[in-house]
Scaffold this motif. Sequence first.
Motif, short mmCIF file in Angstrom:
data_model
loop_
_atom_site.label_atom_id
_atom_site.label_comp_id
_atom_site.label_asym_id
_atom_site.label_seq_id
_atom_site.Cartn_x
_atom_site.Cartn_y
_atom_site.Cartn_z
N ASN A 353 0.83 -1.20 0.00
CA ASN A 353 0.00 0.00 0.00
C ASN A 353 0.86 1.26 0.00
O ASN A 353 0.54 2.25 -0.67
CB ASN A 353 -0.93 0.01 1.21
N VAL A 354 1.97 1.22 0.74
CA VAL A 354 2.87 2.37 0.76
C VAL A 354 3.55 2.54 -0.59
O VAL A 354 3.69 3.65 -1.10
CB VAL A 354 3.92 2.22 1.89
N LYS A 359 3.84 5.31 -6.04
CA LYS A 359 3.55 5.18 -7.48
C LYS A 359 2.57 6.26 -7.94
O LYS A 359 2.70 6.81 -9.04
CB LYS A 359 2.96 3.79 -7.78
N GLU A 360 1.59 6.56 -7.11
CA GLU A 360 0.64 7.62 -7.45
C GLU A 360 1.35 8.97 -7.47
O GLU A 360 1.07 9.81 -8.33
CB GLU A 360 -0.51 7.63 -6.45
N ASN A 361 2.27 9.19 -6.53
CA ASN A 361 3.10 10.41 -6.57
C ASN A 361 3.83 10.52 -7.89
O ASN A 361 3.89 11.59 -8.50
CB ASN A 361 4.12 10.38 -5.43
N ALA A 382 9.33 2.57 -11.38
CA ALA A 382 10.31 3.05 -10.39
C ALA A 382 9.81 4.35 -9.78
O ALA A 382 8.99 5.05 -10.39
CB ALA A 382 11.67 3.25 -11.05
N PRO A 383 10.31 4.72 -8.62
CA PRO A 383 9.88 5.96 -7.97
C PRO A 383 10.65 7.19 -8.45
O PRO A 383 10.67 8.21 -7.76
CB PRO A 383 10.16 5.68 -6.49
N TYR A 384 11.31 7.08 -9.60
CA TYR A 384 12.09 8.19 -10.13
C TYR A 384 11.57 8.62 -11.50
O TYR A 384 11.21 7.78 -12.33
CB TYR A 384 13.57 7.81 -10.24
N SER A 426 12.46 12.67 -7.52
CA SER A 426 12.02 11.56 -6.69
C SER A 426 10.53 11.68 -6.38
O SER A 426 10.01 12.77 -6.11
CB SER A 426 12.82 11.54 -5.39
N ALA A 427 9.84 10.54 -6.39
CA ALA A 427 8.42 10.48 -6.02
C ALA A 427 8.24 10.22 -4.53
O ALA A 427 7.10 10.09 -4.06
CB ALA A 427 7.71 9.41 -6.83
N PHE A 428 9.34 10.12 -3.79
CA PHE A 428 9.24 9.95 -2.35
C PHE A 428 8.91 11.31 -1.74
O PHE A 428 9.72 12.23 -1.77
CB PHE A 428 10.54 9.42 -1.77
#
Length: 452
Positions: A353-354, A359-361, A382-384, A426-428
């Motif tokens: 879920n996290v 991924k939505e970010n 990927a989160p980039y 970054s999507a973090f």
Amino acid sequence: MYCLSQMSYCICRPNAVLPRPQTNYWTGSSKADDDKEVGHCTQVKRNVNMEGLRRGYLFPEIFKRECEHMQKKEHARLIRLGIGDTTQPIPDIITSAMAEHAYALSTIQGYKGYGAEQGNMDLRKAIAETFYKDMGVKGHEIFVSDGAQSDISRLQMLLGSHVTVAIQDPSFPGYIDSSVIVGQAGKLEEETGKYGNIVYMNCGCENGFFPDLSTTPRTDIIFFCSPNNPTGNAASRQQLEQLVDFARVNGSIIVYDSAYAAYVTDESPRSIFEIPGAKEVAIEISSFSKFAGFTGVRLGWSVVPEELLYSNGFPVIKDYNRIICTCFNGASNVAQAGGLACLSEDGYKAVKNVVNYYKENAKILVEAFASLGLKVYGGKNAPYIWVHFPGLSSWDVFNEILEKTDIVTVPGRGFGPGGEGYIRVSAFGHRGNILEASMRLKKLFSKHKLIN
């Protein structure tokens, strides 16, 4: 705000040293004490490999520029989309397991000291079952660690200075820097930004972010990251089959970094061991950092298959086990308790879920840049997000975005010559910051033509 200290280096006099001006990586300030004698010089020469490293490391340089920016605009609301550090809380089913284990250490019944250097066997088996089911990977082939970056350095110690190395360009800086430190690299060529004796495999948008193996020279070791940091691209099954075949023909070993495998959303392989024959030519490193939020907890693993042999037939796993037993006392047993909780049925659902949140970010950021007419890569597996600014210096783009929007990104040039003209985003981040950053970027580019 705090400052990262940097040790100064000195010029020796007969019985004392004279510091050169010192630059603090966080503040960017200089400090000259040219007339102050501060101590005694030893007779020990500096490691020549350390002298060969390019000055500074990418992320401290970014921190320095960030701090300089905040000194000029101390009331700015900075949004950090640079370093790939997770931001969402670790699910409580996992932290509860760690807390329970930590509390048990204060009891006679629950106290445990040293564990196996290779890791808790229950965790090793859980990793095998969760990530390598039907791939033939066994629990004793998995070595639990304090993270993938540490494993890169331990693998470099295993491989030694005599091997030849190929890396993707662009790529995570740790592969190159560790190669320089152990003595695998030649001198840095200032014009090209490349080290001698290292093969840079071009992985740009023009070749689908996968190297042309027909023109790639043979090397002993091939560092390969998929999904890739920084480009966000995940290699296809066909591409990884080519890579495994290439390694088999050339007698090479692939060091495969799968730290972002949890973000794969299509049919791209999540492990090199999905490819037939890979156990004879590959080592895989991975981590709990980016899929479970363990960037501060520190937990990862390496897979060293029994089938992987040196040229003389000796099993690589035996030497790696010796390296681990010599250089590492094992991952924290509290962190390993958290790892086991991550891989429980409920824990795994919680961390997924996290991952989906990030991924939505990524989707939001991709849409923002794409709406501006920019070429955008990554963000799917990927989160980039890898954004192209053709004809522009990536550091100039970084500086412009920081100055005009108070957003920190990462200049692509920091990941190698192949990253010039790109920035990594970054999507973090917290959703509010992602939405705010998207709005600021759209506003900047609608008013100010940065794009050629």
